[in-house]
Design a protein around this motif. Structure first.
Motif, PDB file in Angstrom:
ATOM      1  N   ASN A 178     -11.151 -79.174  48.260  1.00 42.56           N
ATOM      2  CA  ASN A 178      -9.961 -78.706  47.449  1.00 42.56           C
ATOM      3  C   ASN A 178      -8.635 -79.549  47.880  1.00 42.56           C
ATOM      4  O   ASN A 178      -8.505 -80.265  48.673  1.00 42.56           O
ATOM      5  N   LYS A 179      -7.673 -79.225  47.383  1.00 43.35           N
ATOM      6  CA  LYS A 179      -6.302 -79.797  47.348  1.00 43.35           C
ATOM      7  C   LYS A 179      -5.567 -78.662  47.892  1.00 43.35           C
ATOM      8  O   LYS A 179      -5.500 -77.362  47.368  1.00 43.35           O
ATOM      9  N   LEU A 180      -4.833 -78.363  48.961  1.00 40.45           N
ATOM     10  CA  LEU A 180      -3.897 -77.475  49.743  1.00 40.45           C
ATOM     11  C   LEU A 180      -2.590 -77.728  49.588  1.00 40.45           C
ATOM     12  O   LEU A 180      -2.251 -78.709  50.203  1.00 40.45           O
ATOM     13  N   ILE A 181      -1.576 -77.137  48.774  1.00 34.76           N
ATOM     14  CA  ILE A 181      -0.134 -77.355  48.873  1.00 34.76           C
ATOM     15  C   ILE A 181       0.543 -76.152  49.521  1.00 34.76           C
ATOM     16  O   ILE A 181       0.124 -74.951  49.104  1.00 34.76           O
ATOM     17  N   GLY A 182       1.470 -76.377  50.445  1.00 36.47           N
ATOM     18  CA  GLY A 182       2.226 -75.385  51.042  1.00 36.47           C
ATOM     19  C   GLY A 182       3.688 -75.330  50.405  1.00 36.47           C
ATOM     20  O   GLY A 182       4.250 -76.397  49.864  1.00 36.47           O
ATOM     21  N   CYS A 183       3.925 -74.173  49.776  1.00 38.21           N
ATOM     22  CA  CYS A 183       5.526 -74.072  49.211  1.00 38.21           C
ATOM     23  C   CYS A 183       6.376 -73.068  50.321  1.00 38.21           C
ATOM     24  O   CYS A 183       5.872 -72.151  50.660  1.00 38.21           O
ATOM     25  N   TYR A 184       7.598 -73.536  50.473  1.00 36.51           N
ATOM     26  CA  TYR A 184       8.501 -72.606  51.011  1.00 36.51           C
ATOM     27  C   TYR A 184       9.980 -73.265  50.902  1.00 36.51           C
ATOM     28  O   TYR A 184      10.084 -74.237  50.122  1.00 36.51           O
ATOM     29  N   VAL A 185      10.879 -72.318  51.411  1.00 32.57           N
ATOM     30  CA  VAL A 185      12.098 -72.578  51.417  1.00 32.57           C
ATOM     31  C   VAL A 185      12.759 -72.455  52.597  1.00 32.57           C
ATOM     32  O   VAL A 185      12.392 -71.796  53.571  1.00 32.57           O
ATOM     33  N   GLY A 186      13.571 -73.674  53.011  1.00 29.09           N
ATOM     34  CA  GLY A 186      14.340 -73.680  54.003  1.00 29.09           C
ATOM     35  C   GLY A 186      13.412 -74.513  55.205  1.00 29.09           C
ATOM     36  O   GLY A 186      12.672 -75.105  54.748  1.00 29.09           O
ATOM     37  N   ASP A 187      13.958 -74.602  56.365  1.00 27.63           N
ATOM     38  CA  ASP A 187      13.163 -75.394  57.304  1.00 27.63           C
ATOM     39  C   ASP A 187      12.474 -74.846  58.406  1.00 27.63           C
ATOM     40  O   ASP A 187      11.455 -75.380  58.937  1.00 27.63           O
ATOM     41  N   LYS A 188      12.418 -73.704  58.497  1.00 23.16           N
ATOM     42  CA  LYS A 188      11.725 -72.864  59.421  1.00 23.16           C
ATOM     43  C   LYS A 188      10.098 -72.493  59.160  1.00 23.16           C
ATOM     44  O   LYS A 188       9.343 -72.087  59.894  1.00 23.16           O
ATOM     45  N   MET A 189      10.028 -72.474  57.720  1.00 20.95           N
ATOM     46  CA  MET A 189       8.507 -72.157  57.089  1.00 20.95           C
ATOM     47  C   MET A 189       8.120 -70.842  57.721  1.00 20.95           C
ATOM     48  O   MET A 189       7.009 -70.754  58.206  1.00 20.95           O
ATOM     49  N   GLU A 190       9.106 -70.062  57.560  1.00 20.84           N
ATOM     50  CA  GLU A 190       8.830 -68.424  57.747  1.00 20.84           C
ATOM     51  C   GLU A 190       7.621 -67.835  56.744  1.00 20.84           C
ATOM     52  O   GLU A 190       6.852 -67.105  57.366  1.00 20.84           O
ATOM     53  N   ASP A 191       8.092 -68.138  55.647  1.00 16.49           N
ATOM     54  CA  ASP A 191       7.283 -67.561  54.584  1.00 16.49           C
ATOM     55  C   ASP A 191       6.712 -68.717  53.725  1.00 16.49           C
ATOM     56  O   ASP A 191       7.427 -69.389  52.926  1.00 16.49           O
ATOM     57  N   VAL A 192       5.345 -69.250  54.004  1.00 12.43           N
ATOM     58  CA  VAL A 192       4.833 -70.143  53.213  1.00 12.43           C
ATOM     59  C   VAL A 192       3.739 -69.748  52.209  1.00 12.43           C
ATOM     60  O   VAL A 192       2.892 -68.938  52.596  1.00 12.43           O
ATOM     61  N   VAL A 193       3.727 -70.013  51.066  1.00 15.76           N
ATOM     62  CA  VAL A 193       2.729 -69.643  50.064  1.00 15.76           C
ATOM     63  C   VAL A 193       1.828 -70.878  49.883  1.00 15.76           C
ATOM     64  O   VAL A 193       2.349 -72.034  49.524  1.00 15.76           O
ATOM     65  N   LEU A 194       0.446 -70.779  50.353  1.00 16.62           N
ATOM     66  CA  LEU A 194      -0.383 -71.837  50.094  1.00 16.62           C
ATOM     67  C   LEU A 194      -1.063 -71.792  48.628  1.00 16.62           C
ATOM     68  O   LEU A 194      -1.530 -70.570  48.458  1.00 16.62           O
ATOM     69  N   VAL A 195      -1.258 -72.940  48.016  1.00 16.45           N
ATOM     70  CA  VAL A 195      -1.739 -72.978  46.746  1.00 16.45           C
ATOM     71  C   VAL A 195      -3.144 -73.898  46.840  1.00 16.45           C
ATOM     72  O   VAL A 195      -2.676 -75.083  47.129  1.00 16.45           O
ATOM     73  N   ARG A 196      -4.201 -73.211  46.568  1.00 21.31           N
ATOM     74  CA  ARG A 196      -5.293 -73.848  46.857  1.00 21.31           C
ATOM     75  C   ARG A 196      -5.956 -74.298  45.418  1.00 21.31           C
ATOM     76  O   ARG A 196      -6.200 -73.375  44.737  1.00 21.31           O
ATOM     77  N   ILE A 197      -6.080 -75.637  45.177  1.00 17.37           N
ATOM     78  CA  ILE A 197      -6.704 -75.898  43.835  1.00 17.37           C
ATOM     79  C   ILE A 197      -8.068 -76.419  43.962  1.00 17.37           C
ATOM     80  O   ILE A 197      -8.416 -77.222  44.954  1.00 17.37           O
ATOM     81  N   TYR A 198      -8.943 -75.746  43.313  1.00 18.08           N
ATOM     82  CA  TYR A 198     -10.314 -75.952  43.493  1.00 18.08           C
ATOM     83  C   TYR A 198     -10.483 -77.812  43.026  1.00 18.08           C
ATOM     84  O   TYR A 198     -10.192 -77.989  42.085  1.00 18.08           O
ATOM     85  N   GLY A 199     -11.651 -78.212  43.633  1.00 18.09           N
ATOM     86  CA  GLY A 199     -12.005 -79.587  43.517  1.00 18.09           C
ATOM     87  C   GLY A 199     -13.001 -79.506  42.297  1.00 18.09           C
ATOM     88  O   GLY A 199     -13.526 -78.529  41.758  1.00 18.09           O
ATOM     89  N   ASN A 200     -13.182 -80.721  41.674  1.00 14.83           N
ATOM     90  CA  ASN A 200     -13.723 -81.088  40.479  1.00 14.83           C
ATOM     91  C   ASN A 200     -15.385 -80.625  40.606  1.00 14.83           C
ATOM     92  O   ASN A 200     -15.817 -80.830  41.681  1.00 14.83           O
ATOM     93  N   LYS A 201     -15.858 -79.587  39.592  1.00 14.10           N
ATOM     94  CA  LYS A 201     -17.077 -79.092  39.387  1.00 14.10           C
ATOM     95  C   LYS A 201     -17.614 -78.306  40.766  1.00 14.10           C
ATOM     96  O   LYS A 201     -18.685 -78.213  41.213  1.00 14.10           O
ATOM     97  N   GLY A 216      -8.000 -71.522  41.142  1.00 14.73           N
ATOM     98  CA  GLY A 216      -7.696 -71.661  42.404  1.00 14.73           C
ATOM     99  C   GLY A 216      -7.051 -70.369  42.986  1.00 14.73           C
ATOM    100  O   GLY A 216      -7.163 -69.381  42.236  1.00 14.73           O
ATOM    101  N   LEU A 217      -6.488 -70.411  44.198  1.00 10.25           N
ATOM    102  CA  LEU A 217      -5.757 -69.238  44.312  1.00 10.25           C
ATOM    103  C   LEU A 217      -4.594 -69.516  45.337  1.00 10.25           C
ATOM    104  O   LEU A 217      -4.472 -70.584  45.994  1.00 10.25           O
ATOM    105  N   CYS A 218      -3.902 -68.211  45.672  1.00  9.41           N
ATOM    106  CA  CYS A 218      -2.559 -68.306  46.611  1.00  9.41           C
ATOM    107  C   CYS A 218      -2.830 -67.242  47.752  1.00  9.41           C
ATOM    108  O   CYS A 218      -3.241 -66.227  47.443  1.00  9.41           O
ATOM    109  N   TYR A 219      -2.338 -68.038  48.875  1.00  9.39           N
ATOM    110  CA  TYR A 219      -2.758 -66.970  50.094  1.00  9.39           C
ATOM    111  C   TYR A 219      -1.578 -67.221  51.117  1.00  9.39           C
ATOM    112  O   TYR A 219      -0.931 -68.297  50.981  1.00  9.39           O
ATOM    113  N   GLU A 220      -1.589 -66.456  52.184  1.00  9.93           N
ATOM    114  CA  GLU A 220      -0.593 -66.386  53.183  1.00  9.93           C
ATOM    115  C   GLU A 220      -0.984 -67.575  54.228  1.00  9.93           C
ATOM    116  O   GLU A 220      -2.020 -67.948  54.358  1.00  9.93           O
TER     117      GLU A 220
END
Length: 360
Positions: A57-80, A113-117
């Motif tokens: 899969n591909k895993l992307i972290g999304c956050y605001v600010g520099d401390k990365m205290e609250d990061v939403v992980l977005v996981r995109i499922y791979g092909n097939k 995909g799905l999003c998690y902590e």
């Protein structure tokens, strides 16, 4: 098979968002998810970071600010990957593990995909998992998961043989690229040989008496997050989780001491390390099950034999998996080479572990 996993009453429902996140334009897709999950975040202030282009899969972290205290992980499922992964079973496993404090918070699922902590800590490498401080934490955490009770005293059955047969039915018979096809035909055993090995494993391993428990089934180093400050480990990625043989989950983890990108089976844990690991695991497992934590030499030896025999099934399973990925995956990874490595190791190890006998 997903109905075998029962989510405890009172577990929070997981929202499903009818959105699709394209890998090429993942930031736009992630922003659409965040409108629902973090509506107070200003899009221009959001940082998106690719944490890993994993081999599934591909895993992307999304956050605001520099401390990365609250990061939403977005996981995109791979092909097939739906050919390889039961997404309903994955979601149920995730929710069960979350309800027992063994998994991060699951924020939502979306079409692909799905999003998690985000779990604070470091993803491990092979040099870390043989460190006694860390492997004791891993053994204990795995014991905690294995001790989770099945619903209403139901006696679970392993679905490994079902999945293995399914994977076998999906492996390619040839590749369009002539050089790849030549490599495939030269280095991968015939379907008849693989089928015979699959039958042998089922007959031999099913009779070893390993308990069927809730397993992670994919405990490679990068799926273990170590928080040094808190002195804890947590496991991530539950795509292959489900009921399976206890010894398989441990044997699969021991195989992963060798790494993924540059596989080195000289790193497979020796007998002494395994016995320390297994004793630590058994003490924790008995504690979580509410039994006396006294562990005998015989119990350690029985588990040692079971684990090393089931490590064979792990090589075979991921060998089939990699052959399917070689056909369908768009990820830049030598899946055919990985399949050859795993199947070669299976045949290399088979005489040695077949000779092991369970003490009477």
């Amino acid at each position: 098979m997903a109905n075998y996993i029962h989510v405890p009453p009172g577990s929070p429902e997981v929202p499903r968002l009818e959105l699709t996140v394209l890998e090429a334009g993942y930031r736009e897709g992630a922003m659409n998810l965040l409108k629902e999950l973090r509506p107070h975040w200003k899009p221009e202030e959001v940082t998106t970071q690719v944490f890993t282009d994993g081999i599934t899969n591909k895993l992307i972290g999304c956050y605001v600010g520099d401390k990365m205290e609250d990061v939403v992980l977005v996981r995109i499922y791979g092909n097939k990957t739906e050919l390889l992964v039961d997404r309903e079973e994955e979601l149920k496993s995730f929710r069960v593990l979350q309800s027992h404090g063994c998994a991060p918070q699951l924020y939502c699922t979306f079409n692909n995909g799905l999003c998690y902590e985000f779990m604070q800590g470091d993803a491990l490498d092979p040099e870390h998992v043989c460190n006694p401080v860390i492997y004791r934490l891993i053994a204990r955490q795995l014991a905690k998961i294995h001790a989770i009770h099945a619903h209403n005293g139901w006696i679970p059955k392993s679905n490994m043989w079902f999945k293995m047969r399914k994977y076998f039915s999906l492996i390619p018979t040839e590749f369009e690229d002539e050089l790849i096809n030549e490599r495939f035909l030269r280095h991968v055993p015939s379907a008849q040989v693989l089928q015979a090995e699959m039958s042998w494993q089922k007959d031999t391993l099913s009779s070893l008496g390993s308990p069927v428990v809730l397993c992670h089934n994919d405990l490679l180093c990068k799926n273990i997050i170590y928080n040094k400050k808190r002195g804890i480990v947590k496991f991530i990625d539950y795509e292959y989780s489900g009921y399976n043989y206890q010894a398989y989950d441990i044997g699969n983890h021991f195989n992963e001491f060798a790494g993924v990108n540059e596989v080195d089976y000289s790193l497979y844990p020796d007998r002494e390390l395994q016995q320390h690991w297994l004793r630590w695991y058994l003490e924790a497992y008995k504690e979580y099950k509410g039994f006396s934590t006294e562990v005998s030499e015989k119990e350690v030896e029985i588990l040692y034999v079971q684990v090393n025999k089931f490590a064979l099934a792990s090589h075979f399973f991921w060998g089939l998996w990699a052959l399917i990925q070689a056909k369908y995956s768009k990820i830049d990874f030598d899946f055919l080479g990985y399949a050859i490595v795993r199947l070669n190791q299976y045949f290399k190890m088979k005489p040695e572990v077949t000779a092991l006998t369970v003490p009477k």
